[in-house]
Design a protein around this motif. Structure first.
Motif, short mmCIF file in Angstrom:
data_model
loop_
_atom_site.label_atom_id
_atom_site.label_comp_id
_atom_site.label_asym_id
_atom_site.label_seq_id
_atom_site.Cartn_x
_atom_site.Cartn_y
_atom_site.Cartn_z
N PRO A 39 0.81 -1.23 0.00
CA PRO A 39 0.00 0.00 0.00
C PRO A 39 0.83 1.27 0.00
O PRO A 39 0.34 2.34 -0.34
CB PRO A 39 -0.82 -0.13 1.29
CG PRO A 39 -0.04 -1.05 2.16
CD PRO A 39 0.61 -2.02 1.22
N PHE A 40 2.12 1.14 0.38
CA PHE A 40 3.00 2.31 0.43
C PHE A 40 4.00 2.30 -0.73
O PHE A 40 5.09 2.88 -0.63
CB PHE A 40 3.74 2.35 1.77
CG PHE A 40 2.83 2.33 2.96
CD1 PHE A 40 2.06 3.44 3.29
CD2 PHE A 40 2.69 1.17 3.72
CE1 PHE A 40 1.20 3.41 4.38
CE2 PHE A 40 1.83 1.14 4.81
CZ PHE A 40 1.08 2.26 5.13
N MET A 41 3.64 1.65 -1.82
CA MET A 41 4.50 1.59 -2.98
C MET A 41 4.87 3.00 -3.45
O MET A 41 4.01 3.87 -3.59
CB MET A 41 3.79 0.84 -4.11
CG MET A 41 4.64 0.59 -5.35
SD MET A 41 5.98 -0.59 -5.05
CE MET A 41 5.04 -2.10 -4.73
N ASN A 42 6.16 3.23 -3.69
CA ASN A 42 6.61 4.52 -4.19
C ASN A 42 7.62 4.30 -5.31
O ASN A 42 7.91 3.15 -5.68
CB ASN A 42 7.22 5.37 -3.06
CG ASN A 42 8.33 4.63 -2.31
OD1 ASN A 42 9.12 3.89 -2.91
ND2 ASN A 42 8.41 4.83 -1.01
N GLU A 43 8.15 5.37 -5.85
CA GLU A 43 9.05 5.25 -6.98
C GLU A 43 10.31 4.46 -6.63
O GLU A 43 10.81 3.67 -7.44
CB GLU A 43 9.43 6.64 -7.50
CG GLU A 43 8.29 7.40 -8.17
CD GLU A 43 8.75 8.74 -8.73
OE1 GLU A 43 9.97 9.04 -8.63
OE2 GLU A 43 7.90 9.47 -9.26
N LYS A 44 10.81 4.66 -5.43
CA LYS A 44 12.02 3.95 -5.02
C LYS A 44 11.77 2.45 -4.92
O LYS A 44 12.58 1.63 -5.39
CB LYS A 44 12.50 4.50 -3.66
CG LYS A 44 13.83 3.92 -3.20
CD LYS A 44 14.28 4.59 -1.90
CE LYS A 44 15.62 4.04 -1.43
NZ LYS A 44 16.06 4.69 -0.16
N THR A 45 10.65 2.07 -4.31
CA THR A 45 10.32 0.65 -4.18
C THR A 45 10.03 0.05 -5.55
O THR A 45 10.41 -1.09 -5.83
CB THR A 45 9.11 0.47 -3.24
OG1 THR A 45 9.39 1.07 -1.99
CG2 THR A 45 8.80 -1.01 -3.04
N GLU A 46 9.35 0.80 -6.38
CA GLU A 46 9.04 0.32 -7.73
C GLU A 46 10.33 0.08 -8.51
O GLU A 46 10.46 -0.92 -9.23
CB GLU A 46 8.16 1.34 -8.45
CG GLU A 46 7.68 0.87 -9.82
CD GLU A 46 6.65 1.81 -10.41
OE1 GLU A 46 6.40 1.68 -11.63
OE2 GLU A 46 6.10 2.66 -9.68
#
Length: 337
Positions: free
Chosen positions: A35-42
């Motif tokens: 739910p906290f997916m962001n550009e860094k995690t992606e």
């Protein structure tokens, strides 16, 4: 080839991603959800060959190409997502604990009875080479009849008080691994638990309503006795040892270190400290448990740790909490009642 989805891109989700990518060729990760997916995690996901990222785990459950899911999200989501995944026909690997609430674990059991998919709980220490060697010796009768099981489990540093408040307490967060290990080495369940515990490491842990130092004594179904000692802080590193003493002898295992080199000189005899924490100590064990899960799917056999193996350590943890609160031995049957 088994296609999997990972729910949760935090620390343990990344551990399983790495182990599958590098050590489990029988599986491929299609999607990771957080739910906290962001550009860094992606970007991290793409670097690890994961084709799809999403903030909604239901995308994984609704994907007919995904055979199995690894639930690596926060503890409070484990049981509800387990139920949803089971009903969606997905095989499930769920990180410990399934839940802190027995009734919610029962809901998972009910779902499995109605939808017979594979279900495995993530007690990775059973897949550690040291503990497996102890188990093998015990099962082979090398030490005779089991009398005493001793487990030492001490972390190198205490958790943050904010984590302690939501962790369920030391017995359901830390000792739960040791409860599982006692069952594994004994080959049977505990019948009674007695706890002596204190707040000796960090006053903030006490202020958060928990203890950080404990000795747990257990009576087992086969008549043997077990002792677990826990501390949230061992200044020399991650202390993970086990011993089984019996009528014909003893088997024990010590800590892993980067090397086994020992220096002996006029200053004394020294060796390296234990590997720092669980990621350093148990990375191979994490890979081995997922290999076992994938193997069960491919061969249509039972997983090595089913839902019952997820329930029993929680019962022991709840009995330990009750023992500490009431200053008395507590039978597991009391918790079930």
């Amino acid at each position: 080839m088994v296609t999997v989805g990972i729910i949760g891109a935090g620390r343990i989700g990344r551990v399983h991603t790495q182990s599958i990518r590098t050590q489990v060729p029988e599986a491929v990760i299609k999607t990771i959800a957080d739910p906290f997916m962001n550009e860094k995690t992606e970007a991290w996901a793409k670097e690890n060959g994961i084709a799809n990222v999403t903030t909604n785990y239901k995308d994984i459950l609704n994907d007919p190409e995904i055979d199995a899911v690894l639930i690596c999200s926060s503890t409070d989501t484990h049981s509800p997502i387990s139920v949803e995944a089971i009903k969606a026909g997905k095989h499930v690997f769920c990180e410990k604990p399934i839940d802190h609430d027995i009734t919610k674990i029962q809901e998972v059991i009910t779902a499995l009875n109605e939808n017979p998919v594979k279900y495995q709980v993530g007690f990775n220490r059973r897949f550690d080479h040291n503990f497996q060697a102890v188990k093998k010796a015990v099962d082979a009768g090398k030490i005779g009849e089991k009398h005493i099981i001793k487990i030492t489990s001490r972390d190198p540093e205490p958790p943050a008080p904010e984590y302690v408040k939501v962790s369920g307490g030391i017995f359901l967060d830390m000792t739960i691994h040791d409860f599982d290990m006692v069952r594994y080495l004994a080959g049977c369940d505990a019948t009674e638990v007695y706890v002596a515990a204190a707040n000796l490491v960090d006053p903030a842990i006490g202020e958060a309503g928990d203890v950080d130092t404990a000795i747990i004594t257990l009576e087992m179904e086969d008549g043997s006795l077990a002792v677990i000692d826990n501390s949230r802080k061992a200044v020399y590193g991650y202390d993970q040892r086990a011993e089984v003493f019996g009528s014909k002898g003893m088997v024990s295992t010590g800590n892993d270190s980067a090397t086994k080199a020992v220096i002996a000189n006029e200053e004394g005899i020294t060796s390296e400290k234990p590997l720092y924490f669980f990621l350093e100590r148990y990375m191979d064990a994490y890979a081995n448990e997922v290999k076992a899960f994938i193997h069960a799917i491919e061969t249509d056999t039972d997983t090595p740790l089913g839902v019952d193996d997820g329930l029993k350590p929680v019962l022991m943890g709840l009995a330990a909490k009750k023992s500490l609160e009431e200053h008395r031995p507590v039978k597991i049957s009391e918790v079930l009642a």
